[in-house]
Design an enzyme around this catalytic site. Sequence first.
Site, PDB file in Angstrom:
ATOM      1  N   GLU A 160       1.221  -1.388   0.196  1.00 26.25           N
ATOM      2  CA  GLU A 160       0.084  -0.020  -0.110  1.00 26.25           C
ATOM      3  C   GLU A 160       1.159   1.250   0.254  1.00 26.25           C
ATOM      4  O   GLU A 160       1.063   2.031   1.030  1.00 26.25           O
ATOM      5  CB  GLU A 160      -1.083   0.273   1.438  1.00 26.25           C
ATOM      6  CG  GLU A 160      -2.062  -0.940   1.296  1.00 26.25           C
ATOM      7  CD  GLU A 160      -3.119  -1.009   1.825  1.00 26.25           C
ATOM      8  OE1 GLU A 160      -3.523  -0.628   3.414  1.00 26.25           O
ATOM      9  OE2 GLU A 160      -4.998  -1.999   2.309  1.00 26.25           O
ATOM     10  N   GLU A 317      -6.513  -7.225  -1.253  1.00 28.08           N
ATOM     11  CA  GLU A 317      -6.632  -7.123   0.532  1.00 28.08           C
ATOM     12  C   GLU A 317      -8.288  -7.014   0.767  1.00 28.08           C
ATOM     13  O   GLU A 317      -8.571  -5.935  -0.263  1.00 28.08           O
ATOM     14  CB  GLU A 317      -5.833  -6.803   1.450  1.00 28.08           C
ATOM     15  CG  GLU A 317      -5.063  -6.747   1.549  1.00 28.08           C
ATOM     16  CD  GLU A 317      -4.210  -5.638   2.214  1.00 28.08           C
ATOM     17  OE1 GLU A 317      -4.815  -4.705   3.022  1.00 28.08           O
ATOM     18  OE2 GLU A 317      -2.720  -5.482   2.518  1.00 28.08           O
TER      19      GLU A 317
HETATM   20  C1  GAL Z   1      -3.980  -2.567   4.498  1.00 23.70           C
HETATM   21  C2  GAL Z   1      -2.556  -2.917   5.151  1.00 23.70           C
HETATM   22  C3  GAL Z   1      -2.556  -4.300   6.197  1.00 23.70           C
HETATM   23  C4  GAL Z   1      -3.800  -3.795   7.065  1.00 23.70           C
HETATM   24  C5  GAL Z   1      -5.326  -4.048   7.170  1.00 23.70           C
HETATM   25  C6  GAL Z   1      -6.309  -3.966   7.520  1.00 23.70           C
HETATM   26  O1  GAL Z   1      -4.286  -1.378   4.696  1.00 23.70           O
HETATM   27  O2  GAL Z   1      -2.182  -3.309   4.042  1.00 23.70           O
HETATM   28  O3  GAL Z   1      -1.517  -4.905   6.472  1.00 23.70           O
HETATM   29  O4  GAL Z   1      -3.314  -2.942   7.503  1.00 23.70           O
HETATM   30  O5  GAL Z   1      -5.204  -2.343   5.909  1.00 23.70           O
HETATM   31  O6  GAL Z   1      -7.433  -3.218   7.490  1.00 23.70           O
END
Ligand code: GAL
Length: 692
Positions: A160, A317
Site C-alpha cells: 500500500e 486484501e
Molecule cells: C491495509 C494493510 C494491511 C492491514 C489492513 C487492515 O491497509 O495493507 O497491512 O493493515 O489494511 O485493514
Amino acid sequence: MTDERRLLAGPERTVSPRIAYGADYNPDQWPREVWAQDARLMQAAGVNVVSVAIFSWARLQPAPDSWDFGWLDEVMDLMHAHGISVDLATATASPPPWLTTLHPEILPVTRTGETLWPGGRQQWRPTSPVYRRYALALVEAMADRYGDHPALAAWHVSNELGCHNVEDYSDDAAAAFRTWLRDRYGTLDGLNDAWGTAFWSQRYTDWEQILPPRLAASYPNPTQQLDFKRFSSDALRDHLRAERDLLRRYTPQIPVTTNFMVMGETKGMNFASWAPEIDFVSNDHYLQPGPQGRAEMSFSANLTSGLAGGRPWFLMEHSTSAVNWQSVNVPKRPGELARDSLTHVAHGADAVCFFQWRQSAAGAEKYHSAMVPHAGEDSALFRDVVALGRTLADLAPVVGSRRAPARAAILFDWDSWWASELDSHPTELLRYRAEALDWYEAFLDAGVRADVVTVAGLDDGRTDLADYDVVVAPVLHVVPTALADRLERWVRTGGHLVTTYFSGIVDGDDHVWLGGYPGALRDLLGIRIEELNPLHAGDAVRLDDGSVGTLWSDRIDVRPGTEVLARYLDGQQAGRAAVTRRPVDAGSAAYVSTRLGAAGIRPLLGRLLDAAGVGSELPEPLRGRVELTVRRSAEAEYWFLVNRTDEPVGLTGLAGERLVSTTPDDGAGTAAAQDTLAPRGVVVLARPRERS
Ligand code: GAL
C-alpha cells in the site's frame, strides 16, 4: 505484458487455473508449531496463494550487515509442498528500528514540520536516497535468494505505497520537488507563469527558493499545491519503478505488482498513472462505513477494472469480517463475506485475498478479522471461508475473462479530484468522489451497467470513448484543451456527455478558462454562467422534476438550441434552468448545476439514458434490487447477479447455466431455490456468447 492467467495462477508453479484465493500470511508472528497447522487449514480452505513477508524487514535483516532468511526459506518450502504459491513481498514497507535510529533523516515530515516517528509503520520518506539505498539492498537480497524458488508466483512491491507517507514535506522532498518541477517546466519563467506567481509577490528567481507547500501564513499557491500532489504521487511511483526495475533484472519471468488502495477518500496516489507500471493491477478494499458502503465497494472494484483496462486484476486484501480502524467495528452479517468477495470477482478480480490469514494475538491489528479467527478453525467464520473456497473453485471458468464494456461510463480523474477540493474555493464542502459515487449509485438503482474509466486511460488508450454511448463526467474540473477537444469529437459522432457544476473551469495549470463558465465546456454545453453560486450547508433548492439540490446552484444563461430539462422552483435561481441538454450533431451535452444525490439523479438519469437509447439489461422487477456485472471470454459471457437487498429476488426470465449460487446460510452453498437469488446472495450464470 504477461498473460493474466499465468500471473494469477502461475500454471507451471501452482495448481490448475482457478481464482486465486488466500491472504497476507505472517508466520513470523507465530511459533513454528503453528505453521504446519496453517498449511493444513489453508489446504482445507482451498487457499492457493499467500502474500508473505510484507512487514518482515526487521526479522530478515536484524542489523545492517546481518541477514536471517532461514525461517522464510522454511515457509517458502512449506507453501510449495502444499501447492500454495507465494506472492512474495519485497519487505520494504516498514523500516526496522535499527535503520531509523541509524538514519533518522529517512523519517517523513508533515506539513507543519512534525516528524513521523517510528512505532507505527511506513515511516519513510519516498524521496530519501538513504532509505532507497537500504530498501533496494533488501530487494536485491530477496530477489537473489528467492528468484528461483518454485513457490514464487509474483513480487509484491512494498505494501500500500503511500498509505501513511504520501505527503512528505521534508528537505529531501523539497529537493526532489525542485527536480520534478525543472523536468516539468524547464525554466523558472515557465514555472512562474504556470503558478501565477505575479499574484501575492511570489515570483521565484532561483530554483532553491521553491519549497513544498508547508504550513504558510495564508493559503499556499494553488498550482504549487496541485503540483505537489502530482509530485508526491510520482515520487512513490518512482520508488515502485526502482524496486520493479531491480526485480525485473533478477527475475524477468516473475510478474511484479503492488497493492493499490482504490477505496473511499484515499486520494493521494494517482493509480491511473501507476497501473501501466506493473504487470498486473492489485487492489485492497475495505468496506466504508455508511449507507453507500456497498455502492462504494462496487464503484471501487469497477474503477480498479478501469485502471486495468478491463483486464483481470487481483484483489489483494479485503476483510473476512470486522476491521479494527473504524470508530465502531461491526462484523459482517451471514452471506456478506461471499457477496463482497464475488462483487470484486464480478468486476474482474481473478483473485480473492484477505488481510490476513490468521488473526493476530498481539499488535495494533489484533481485533481485525482474518481467515482463521481467534476462535480457531471451529468457528462459523472459518466454515464460511472454506465454503467460499469451494465457490471460487466453481468459478474457475471465469478466470482470464475481461469485463464486457457497458454502454455507459463514469469518467474519473485524479487531477479534477485534487484540484476541485483545493482550499480558497467557492466552497469547501465539495467532495469530488462523492458526486461520482452518487451517479454510480443511480446507475445501480436503475439496473444499468456503467464502467468507471479514467481520463489517463483515455490518454493512453486503455479506454476508448467510442465504446460508450453515454459518459457522465461529474465535476470534471480540470479540462485541458486536448480533453475538451476529445470530448467534443466524441459528442459530435453520437456520444452523450453529462457533466455537472464546477466542471470545465480550469486548465492543467489550474488557471481559469475566461469568458464565462463552464469554461472549456461552455460552447459544447451551450450555456454560460457568470458567477459560481455554491449553497450553504443545510440549504436546499427544489427542482420542478421533484428532485432537491444542495451544495451548488448556478445561474445559467441558456444559449439558443439548448433545452432545459429541469428548472429551479425556489432559491436564488427560481424559474431558471437547473439542468440543460444541448443536442450536438449526432450526440448531446448535458449539464447538471446542483448536487442531486443518488435519489435525485435517478429520474433524470432515466431521461438522459432514454434519449441515448441506453436501457437496463435486467428484467424490470430486478432493476435496482440486483447489481448486474458481465465478464466475457471468447466462448461465454458470465452474468454476475448480486442481490443488493436482504430479501430473496426471483430470477425468472434469465437464461444461463448457474455456475454458483450463494446463500446467507452457508455463505456459499447451492441450496438456493432454482430461479431465486437469496438475500445478500450472488448467482453467476454462464451464457454461451452470441456470434454476430
Ligand atoms: C491495509 C494493510 C494491511 C492491514 C489492513 C487492515 O491497509 O495493507 O497491512 O493493515 O489494511 O485493514
